[in-house]
Structure formats: structure tokens, C-alpha cells
Design an enzyme around this catalytic site. Structure first.
Site, mmCIF file in Angstrom:
data_model
loop_
_atom_site.group_PDB
_atom_site.id
_atom_site.type_symbol
_atom_site.label_atom_id
_atom_site.label_comp_id
_atom_site.label_asym_id
_atom_site.label_seq_id
_atom_site.Cartn_x
_atom_site.Cartn_y
_atom_site.Cartn_z
ATOM 1 N N THR A 128 0.817 -1.208 0.000
ATOM 2 C CA THR A 128 0.000 0.000 0.000
ATOM 3 C C THR A 128 0.853 1.262 0.000
ATOM 4 O OG1 THR A 128 -1.527 1.261 1.398
ATOM 5 C CG2 THR A 128 -0.106 -0.288 2.522
ATOM 6 N N ASP A 129 0.273 2.347 -0.503
ATOM 7 C CA ASP A 129 0.974 3.641 -0.447
ATOM 8 C C ASP A 129 1.100 4.159 0.987
ATOM 9 O OD1 ASP A 129 -1.710 4.296 -0.042
ATOM 10 O OD2 ASP A 129 -1.799 5.832 -1.606
ATOM 11 N N GLU A 130 0.314 3.576 1.907
ATOM 12 C CA GLU A 130 0.333 4.079 3.293
ATOM 13 C C GLU A 130 1.662 3.845 3.995
ATOM 14 O OE1 GLU A 130 -2.973 3.214 5.747
ATOM 15 O OE2 GLU A 130 -4.416 3.367 4.124
ATOM 16 N N TYR A 155 -1.992 -0.694 11.058
ATOM 17 C CA TYR A 155 -2.110 -1.362 9.760
ATOM 18 C C TYR A 155 -0.918 -1.049 8.872
ATOM 19 C CZ TYR A 155 -3.367 -1.714 4.821
ATOM 20 O OH TYR A 155 -3.324 -1.964 3.472
ATOM 21 N N LYS A 159 2.192 -3.394 7.218
ATOM 22 C CA LYS A 159 2.446 -3.531 5.774
ATOM 23 C C LYS A 159 3.890 -3.105 5.461
ATOM 24 C CE LYS A 159 -0.056 -4.593 2.921
ATOM 25 N NZ LYS A 159 -0.482 -5.911 2.361
HETATM 26 P P1 NAD Z 1 -9.872 -7.311 2.137
HETATM 27 O O1 NAD Z 1 -9.878 -7.044 3.598
HETATM 28 O O2 NAD Z 1 -11.083 -7.014 1.330
HETATM 29 O O3 NAD Z 1 -9.530 -8.855 1.871
HETATM 30 C C1 NAD Z 1 -8.534 -9.538 2.580
HETATM 31 C C2 NAD Z 1 -8.649 -11.032 2.260
HETATM 32 O O4 NAD Z 1 -7.571 -11.715 2.925
HETATM 33 C C3 NAD Z 1 -9.963 -11.658 2.749
HETATM 34 O O5 NAD Z 1 -10.479 -12.509 1.753
HETATM 35 C C4 NAD Z 1 -9.535 -12.456 3.979
HETATM 36 O O6 NAD Z 1 -10.353 -13.581 4.244
HETATM 37 C C5 NAD Z 1 -8.106 -12.855 3.596
HETATM 38 N N1 NAD Z 1 -7.262 -13.144 4.762
HETATM 39 C C6 NAD Z 1 -7.094 -12.363 5.866
HETATM 40 N N2 NAD Z 1 -6.236 -12.970 6.741
HETATM 41 C C7 NAD Z 1 -5.844 -14.129 6.151
HETATM 42 C C8 NAD Z 1 -4.967 -15.174 6.543
HETATM 43 N N3 NAD Z 1 -4.309 -15.132 7.717
HETATM 44 N N4 NAD Z 1 -4.781 -16.216 5.701
HETATM 45 C C9 NAD Z 1 -5.450 -16.271 4.508
HETATM 46 N N5 NAD Z 1 -6.302 -15.317 4.099
HETATM 47 C C10 NAD Z 1 -6.496 -14.253 4.912
HETATM 48 O O7 NAD Z 1 -8.599 -6.552 1.587
HETATM 49 P P2 NAD Z 1 -8.409 -5.742 0.221
HETATM 50 O O8 NAD Z 1 -8.916 -4.367 0.396
HETATM 51 O O9 NAD Z 1 -8.889 -6.575 -0.892
HETATM 52 O O10 NAD Z 1 -6.805 -5.641 0.173
HETATM 53 C C11 NAD Z 1 -6.042 -6.692 -0.407
HETATM 54 C C12 NAD Z 1 -4.572 -6.333 -0.343
HETATM 55 O O11 NAD Z 1 -4.350 -5.115 -1.037
HETATM 56 C C13 NAD Z 1 -4.045 -6.094 1.085
HETATM 57 O O12 NAD Z 1 -2.758 -6.642 1.161
HETATM 58 C C14 NAD Z 1 -4.001 -4.580 1.209
HETATM 59 O O13 NAD Z 1 -3.005 -4.184 2.128
HETATM 60 C C15 NAD Z 1 -3.662 -4.187 -0.207
HETATM 61 N N6 NAD Z 1 -4.101 -2.840 -0.629
HETATM 62 C C16 NAD Z 1 -5.410 -2.461 -0.459
HETATM 63 C C17 NAD Z 1 -5.827 -1.221 -0.937
HETATM 64 C C18 NAD Z 1 -7.279 -0.775 -0.794
HETATM 65 O O14 NAD Z 1 -7.609 0.343 -1.175
HETATM 66 N N7 NAD Z 1 -8.194 -1.591 -0.281
HETATM 67 C C19 NAD Z 1 -4.913 -0.375 -1.560
HETATM 68 C C20 NAD Z 1 -3.577 -0.781 -1.689
HETATM 69 C C21 NAD Z 1 -3.198 -2.028 -1.232
HETATM 70 O O1 DAU Z 2 -4.163 3.939 0.481
HETATM 71 C C1 DAU Z 2 -4.389 2.569 0.400
HETATM 72 C C2 DAU Z 2 -5.220 2.106 1.580
HETATM 73 O O2 DAU Z 2 -6.552 2.577 1.344
HETATM 74 C C3 DAU Z 2 -5.203 0.598 1.768
HETATM 75 O O3 DAU Z 2 -3.908 0.191 2.111
HETATM 76 C C4 DAU Z 2 -6.182 0.167 2.860
HETATM 77 O O4 DAU Z 2 -6.237 -1.256 2.934
HETATM 78 C C5 DAU Z 2 -7.560 0.711 2.519
HETATM 79 O O5 DAU Z 2 -8.466 0.402 3.556
HETATM 80 C C6 DAU Z 2 -7.497 2.232 2.333
HETATM 81 O O6 DAU Z 2 -7.172 2.893 3.571
HETATM 82 P P1 DAU Z 2 -7.919 4.245 4.037
HETATM 83 O O7 DAU Z 2 -7.808 4.315 5.508
HETATM 84 O O8 DAU Z 2 -7.490 5.393 3.212
HETATM 85 O O9 DAU Z 2 -9.433 3.860 3.560
HETATM 86 P P2 DAU Z 2 -10.851 3.998 4.275
HETATM 87 O O10 DAU Z 2 -11.852 3.554 3.271
HETATM 88 O O11 DAU Z 2 -10.895 3.382 5.615
HETATM 89 O O12 DAU Z 2 -10.996 5.581 4.481
HETATM 90 C C7 DAU Z 2 -10.837 6.484 3.395
HETATM 91 C C8 DAU Z 2 -10.902 7.898 3.958
HETATM 92 O O13 DAU Z 2 -12.244 8.158 4.414
HETATM 93 C C9 DAU Z 2 -10.014 8.132 5.172
HETATM 94 O O14 DAU Z 2 -9.507 9.447 5.103
HETATM 95 C C10 DAU Z 2 -10.953 7.992 6.356
HETATM 96 C C11 DAU Z 2 -12.263 8.505 5.805
HETATM 97 N N1 DAU Z 2 -13.510 7.915 6.354
HETATM 98 C C12 DAU Z 2 -13.616 6.565 6.386
HETATM 99 C C13 DAU Z 2 -14.778 5.961 6.829
HETATM 100 C C14 DAU Z 2 -14.904 4.460 6.874
HETATM 101 C C15 DAU Z 2 -14.570 8.748 6.736
HETATM 102 O O15 DAU Z 2 -14.473 9.992 6.698
HETATM 103 N N2 DAU Z 2 -15.723 8.150 7.157
HETATM 104 C C16 DAU Z 2 -15.873 6.800 7.218
HETATM 105 O O16 DAU Z 2 -16.976 6.335 7.617
#
Ligand code: NAD
Ligand code: DAU
Length: 339
Positions: A128-130, A155, A159
Site C-alpha cells: 500500500t501507499d500508506e 495497519y 504492511k
Molecule cells: P480485504 O480485507 O477485502 O480482503 C482480505 C482477504 O484476505 C480476505 O479474503 C480475507 O479472508 C483474507 N485473509 C485475511 N487474513 C488471512 C490469513 N491469515 N490467511 C489467509 N487469508 C487471509 O482486503 P483488500 O482491500 O482486498 O486488500 C487486499 C490487499 O491489497 C491487502 O494486502 C491490502 O493491504 C492491499 N491494498 C489495499 C488497498 C485498498 O484500497 N483496499 C490499496 C492498496 C493495497
Molecule cells: O491507500 C491505500 C489504503 O486505502 C489501503 O492500504 C487500505 O487497505 C484501505 O483500507 C485504504 O485505507 P484508508 O484508511 O485510506 O481507507 P478507508 O476507506 O478506511 O478511508 C478512506 C478515507 O475516508 C479516510 O480518510 C478515512 C475517511 N472515512 C472513512 C470511513 C470508513 C470517513 O471519513 N468516514 C468513514 O466512515
């Protein structure tokens, strides 16, 4: 030198989650010679429905934990790559209880790297960019592959730790590894705990959306289809040991995104509640994906955020059965946290 890698039999961890399942669909639809074993523990975030209907001769679901070394010893031989998505992925949950984040994100990555090393398997790490912390709203800079690590939350710190393990296993043990760091994804099948689906489904349920802090925090949105095509590009063309940032120039403030959702669903643009801010809340993320575009020729296709948001709203409107079973528990958890 970039290597042209042609996998035929890959393991996708976390393939029942939001982004991992999108990648499984991407592979099935675009690469007919590739079979996929999905390794997923099916935590609260994993849903087998996300990969339902895919051909059984090409996609196999293995329900299991990435921390289970004995299972990896059985599963990994015979595969040519591990694409690692599985994670605890939600910042708010990591503040409530960091424990599973340490286990899955750090120990789980360690176990997969040990297996990749033992069986000589190509490894791609989805991050992630975080890991880079945040930027000020008026900072002209964006994150690049050279930006120092400065994670803010439990989190993002786990990562970041996992990224460091990957680099060490590549350099010390020669694991053929690449890393990608992507910005905020949106699209269908995202869990209703996350910002965009939470607000859409609140409105559909007749509940006012919830905005943290002053609402000016900026996220750099990318459609999850574009994330999948980027990961495939890096898996097949990336240079070993390299990191690639994935982004689609989608910076928007949270309040702008929320107002766009409200308006599209026929509500006044100020029909939301301000709630307690997230502790340690990152201000702004912004990705410079020049390296991935120039060196590997990747380009995003979903560059019209407005259109992507319309499609995402339509999907949640038409697929209530997918999210309704988990909505009440998600909102109860937020309520307990004052959010
Ligand atoms: P998600 O929470 O929707 O899905 C996570 C999946 O991993 C689920 O299917 C869960 O059952 C599985 N899982 C969790 N723990 C496990 C374990 N111990 N063994 C096997 N499976 C397990 O997550 P997502 O949003 O799809 O993110 C996927 C990946 O992408 C993550 O690594 C996250 O850090 C990365 N990422 C997410 C975002 C975003 O915006 N959501 C952005 C950049 C990177
Ligand atoms: O940047 C990549 C990341 O983006 C991934 O690594 C993470 O897995 C993914 O969850 C996401 O992280 P954020 O914390 O940015 O996403 P989230 O959807 O939780 O929140 C997005 C923004 O919205 C953040 O600034 C918090 C805000 N927020 C979130 C929720 C759930 C609100 O203002 N209200 C809300 O109810």
C-alpha cells in the site's frame, strides 16, 4: 533487466477479498492458460461469493491460513508464482485491535516468503501507499519509489514491515520477488467497512453518512480493475527486487467524494454527520506511477472517476444481498468506536 515471466499455475492469497477476487476474475478473463489456487482464511472480509461461478477447472479455493507452514508445504510445490493479497486491511480495525494485523500481515508474509524460498517460486507482494505516511495538502510532492518509509497506523506499519521482509528475502536468499504499493481502490465487492461502500450503503439504508475530522483528507482513488492489470503487468514483466507504485492520478478530498455520492443518490449535499476523527489520521496520499508506466508500459483504463462512481453506486444498489448480511455488525462496531 525485466524478465518476461509466463506463469501457468499461480496461488492468489486473499483471493476472496475485495482486490484479490478482482485479480482472480482478471486472470480468468484475460489469460486463458492460467489456473489459480485461491488461498483464503475466509475472515470477516473474505466471501467465496466474490469468486463464485468461475470455471472449476481453472479456479480452486483452498480455505486456510497463510501462517500455516504445513499447509504451504503441501500447496506451494507445483505452482510457479504466489501473488500475495491476503491481509488485515482496515485502518480503523487496526486501531481497535492491532493483534491480527501483526500475525497475518507480518508473520503471514514471513511464512509465504519461506515457502517461496524453499520451493523456488516467484513471489509478488501487494502493498500500500500508506507505508510512506502522509503528505500535507499543499505539498507539491507525490510518493515515488524513493520516498522514505514513515507509516502512521498499526495497519500501515505492519504492511511496511512486510515490505522490508520481502526486500531482505530477495537480497539475502535470492527469492524472485517484486513489490507494488497502490493507492485507495474503489469498485464492486469492497467491504462495507470502507469509506465509499459504507457511505453508499448507509444512504441506501436511510442512514446519514459519517465523515471523519474536517473531511479535507485526500485519497488517490484507483478503480480496482486497474490495480489488477497493474499487478499482472508487474508479475509478468517486472524486474526482480524492484518496487512499483500503482496509481491513476485520482486525488480527491473525502468531502468531495461524499457529496458526489449524496447527490447521485438524490440527497442534499450536506445530509451527513461529522463524527470523531480517526486517531493518527493520514492527511493526504498521492502516487507518482511514472516508473510503472515508463518501464513496463502500464496505463489505467478507468480514468473517469465520475463514471466509476456511478457504476459502483449501481452495483451496491443492485446487490443488496451481497452486503446486507454484514452491514449491521459493521455499523455496530463503528458505533462502539464513536464513528
Ligand atoms: P480485504 O480485507 O477485502 O480482503 C482480505 C482477504 O484476505 C480476505 O479474503 C480475507 O479472508 C483474507 N485473509 C485475511 N487474513 C488471512 C490469513 N491469515 N490467511 C489467509 N487469508 C487471509 O482486503 P483488500 O482491500 O482486498 O486488500 C487486499 C490487499 O491489497 C491487502 O494486502 C491490502 O493491504 C492491499 N491494498 C489495499 C488497498 C485498498 O484500497 N483496499 C490499496 C492498496 C493495497
Ligand atoms: O491507500 C491505500 C489504503 O486505502 C489501503 O492500504 C487500505 O487497505 C484501505 O483500507 C485504504 O485505507 P484508508 O484508511 O485510506 O481507507 P478507508 O476507506 O478506511 O478511508 C478512506 C478515507 O475516508 C479516510 O480518510 C478515512 C475517511 N472515512 C472513512 C470511513 C470508513 C470517513 O471519513 N468516514 C468513514 O466512515
Amino acid at each position: 533487466m525485466s524478465e518476461n515471466f509466463e506463469p501457468t499455475n499461480i496461488i492468489v492469497t486473499g483471493g476472496c477479498g475485495f482486490i484479490g477476487s478482482n485479480f482472480v476474475h482478471y486472470v480468468v478473463n484475460n489469460h486463458p492458460d492460467v489456473c489459480v489456487a485461491v488461498l483464503d482464511k475466509l475472515t470477516y472480509a473474505g466471501n467465496p461469493e466474490n469468486i463464485a461461478g468461475l470455471p472449476a477447472d481453472r479456479v480452486e479455493l483452498v480455505v486456510g491460513d497463510i501462517c500455516d507452514a504445513a499447509l504451504l508445504d503441501e500447496l506451494v510445490p507445483g505452482h510457479d508464482a504466489i501473488v500475495h493479497y491476503a491481509a488485515e486491511s482496515h485502518n480503523d480495525n487496526s486501531i481497535d485491535d492491532p493483534t491480527p494485523f501483526l500475525r497475518t500481515n507480518v508473520e503471514g508474509t514471513f511464512c509465504l516468503l519461506q515457502a517461496a524460498r524453499k520451493f523456488g517460486v516467484r513471489y509478488h507482494h501487494v502493498s500500500t501507499d500508506e507505508v510512506y505516511g502522509d503528505l500535507a495538502l499543499d505539498d507539491p510532492a507525490r510518493f515515488t519509489e524513493e520516498t522514505p518509509y514513515r507509516p502512521s497506523s498499526p495497519y500501515s506499519s505492519t504492511k511496511a514491515a512486510s515490505d522490508h521482509l520481502v526486500r531482505a528475502w530477495h537480497r539475502t536468499f535470492g527469492v524472485r520477488a517484486t513489490i507494488s504499493n497502490c493507492s485507495n481502490n474503489y469498485g464492486p465487492y469492497q467491504h462495507v467497512e470502507k469509506f465509499i461502500p459504507r457511505q453508499i450503503t448507509n444512504i441506501l439504508d436511510g442512514v446519514r453518512p459519517k465523515l471523519y475530522g474536517d473531511g479535507r483528507n485526500v485519497r488517490d482513488w484507483i478503480h480496482t480493475d486497474d490495480h489488477s492489470s497493474a499487478v499482472w503487468t508487474i508479475l509478468t514483466k517486472g524486474e526482480m527486487g524492484e518496487t512499483y507504485l500503482i496509481g491513476a492520478d485520482g486525488e480527491r478530498s473525502n468531502i468531495d467524494v461524499l457529496r458526489a455520492i449524496l447527490t447521485r443518490l438524490g440527497k442534499p449535499a450536506d445530509d451527513f454527520d461529522w463524527v470523531r476523527d480517526r486517531p493518527g489520521h493520514d492527511r493526504r496520499y498521492a502516487i507518482d506511477s511514472t516508473k510503472l508506466r515508463r518501464e513496463l508500459g502500464w496505463e489505467p483504463k478507468h480514468t473517469d472517476f465520475s463514471e466509476g462512481l456511478d457504476q459502483t453506486i449501481a452495483w451496491y444498489t443492485e446487490n443488496r444481498a451481497w452486503w446486507e448480511p454484514v452491514k449491521a455488525a459493521t455499523e455496530a462496531r463503528y458505533k462502539a468506536q464513536g464513528q
